[in-house]
Design an enzyme around this catalytic site. Sequence first.
Site, PDB file in Angstrom:
ATOM      1  CG  HIS A 171      58.108 -87.142  28.448  1.00 56.61           C
ATOM      2  ND1 HIS A 171      57.188 -87.082  29.533  1.00 56.61           N
ATOM      3  CD2 HIS A 171      58.989 -86.311  28.684  1.00 56.61           C
ATOM      4  CE1 HIS A 171      57.716 -86.396  30.478  1.00 56.61           C
ATOM      5  NE2 HIS A 171      58.703 -85.629  29.884  1.00 56.61           N
ATOM      6  CE  LYS A 224      62.198 -82.616  26.768  1.00 56.71           C
ATOM      7  NZ  LYS A 224      60.923 -82.792  27.472  1.00 56.71           N
ATOM      8  CD  GLU A 244      59.135 -89.956  31.564  1.00 54.49           C
ATOM      9  OE1 GLU A 244      58.616 -90.619  30.517  1.00 54.49           O
ATOM     10  OE2 GLU A 244      60.099 -89.433  31.742  1.00 54.49           O
ATOM     11  CG  ASP A 283      57.216 -82.736  27.716  1.00 52.42           C
ATOM     12  OD1 ASP A 283      57.622 -82.564  26.670  1.00 52.42           O
ATOM     13  OD2 ASP A 283      57.709 -82.307  28.901  1.00 52.42           O
ATOM     14  CE1 TYR A 296      61.151 -85.803  34.167  1.00 57.16           C
ATOM     15  CE2 TYR A 296      63.012 -84.122  33.534  1.00 57.16           C
ATOM     16  CZ  TYR A 296      61.879 -84.604  34.518  1.00 57.16           C
ATOM     17  OH  TYR A 296      61.990 -84.048  35.583  1.00 57.16           O
ATOM     18  NE  ARG A 329      65.276 -78.786  30.960  1.00 51.84           N
ATOM     19  CZ  ARG A 329      64.006 -79.195  30.925  1.00 51.84           C
ATOM     20  NH1 ARG A 329      63.303 -79.527  31.944  1.00 51.84           N
ATOM     21  NH2 ARG A 329      63.415 -79.547  29.786  1.00 51.84           N
TER      22      ARG A 329
END
Length: 376
Positions: free
Chosen positions: A96, A75, A118, A270, A94, A15
């Site tokens: 996490h 990511k 997120e 995740d 993101y 991505r």
Amino acid sequence: MIVGVPKEIKNHEYRVGLTPAAAKEFVAHGHRVIIETNAGASIGFYNEDYINAGAEIINTAEEIFATADMIVKVKEPQPNECKMLREGQTLYTYLHLAPDPTQTELLVASGATCIAYETVTDNAGGLPLLAPMSEVAGRMSIQAGAHHLEKAQGGSGTLLGGVPGVAPAKVVVVGGGVVGTNAAKMAVGMGADVTILDRSLPRLRQLDDIFRGTVKTVYSTVDALDDYTAKADLVVGAVLIPGAAAPKLITKAHIKNMKPGSVLVDVAIDQGGCFETSKATTHQDPTYVIDDVVHYCVANMPGGVARTSTIALNNATLPFGLALANKGPAKAMLDDKNLLAGLNVHKGKVTYKAVVDALGEELNLEYMDATAALAM
């Protein structure tokens, strides 16, 4: 603002933070967009597409990080990327953080402003930047589960939908949110016997209306988990506590009682995973076996369908990204409580309470309110 997009470097992550169409939007608003060479080439977004959109191609990630005011990724940054961040720079991706002390420590040390997709909210209490990837991961969970039920993949050799005269596989989805709903849609479409477990009666009523009797809805208790996991061919872990470590709902005892060759797909990996035996895997080596149960715990599942995922993600992240660029990060967040909810780290302070609850003692972190941190 200079908006920079490095190429993703996590295992089998294809991505890209901005599509050419999204880059064109930033350029149209007067911003400079720099893209690492071939950042999107593997999914059909080529350098010339970005150049035609008005972006510039840069040869190295190091130059992107050194030049950009805002880094847009998909990511979480890997350790070498974290070390290239600096105070005054914004990271929009993101994160996490709750199950990831190493990344948290490095982002705190960087001094950068770190906004997590997120934990951005909407006025209905949803998570609009997590939702598109949750939709993808939910749907993929059934593809992955069905594949790994095949005997050659270590499964029991059970066809998810069965055939006339042979019963379909039993699919148990733990959690009835976005991931669980999309998993159930795919499983029903493939003809499986589907049960969704959740602890919200209003949500179970909604699911009953959505599926019109094609799935079973069960209130989630210890007894229900014991009963349904023991009979399942495929269990999908679809539990989320926003920004926090996932609860370990499926225990080692449950897994010992499951049928040999059954499959677990942990979409919550995740956030640390919702199975006690979960550990993050990659698309290159996606599974392992414990007690004759196949575990699929790929930490970037939507990366497997990277083109669809990138477009879906950009549709959701673009309005917030433009606000950050147009107004500047502090004003954009202070003007929008939903975007403010995405702030996890700012100038060495952790501004998301669930991260401090998970890691505060280990890393000696203290929580600071996001508004107060932005006033520093």
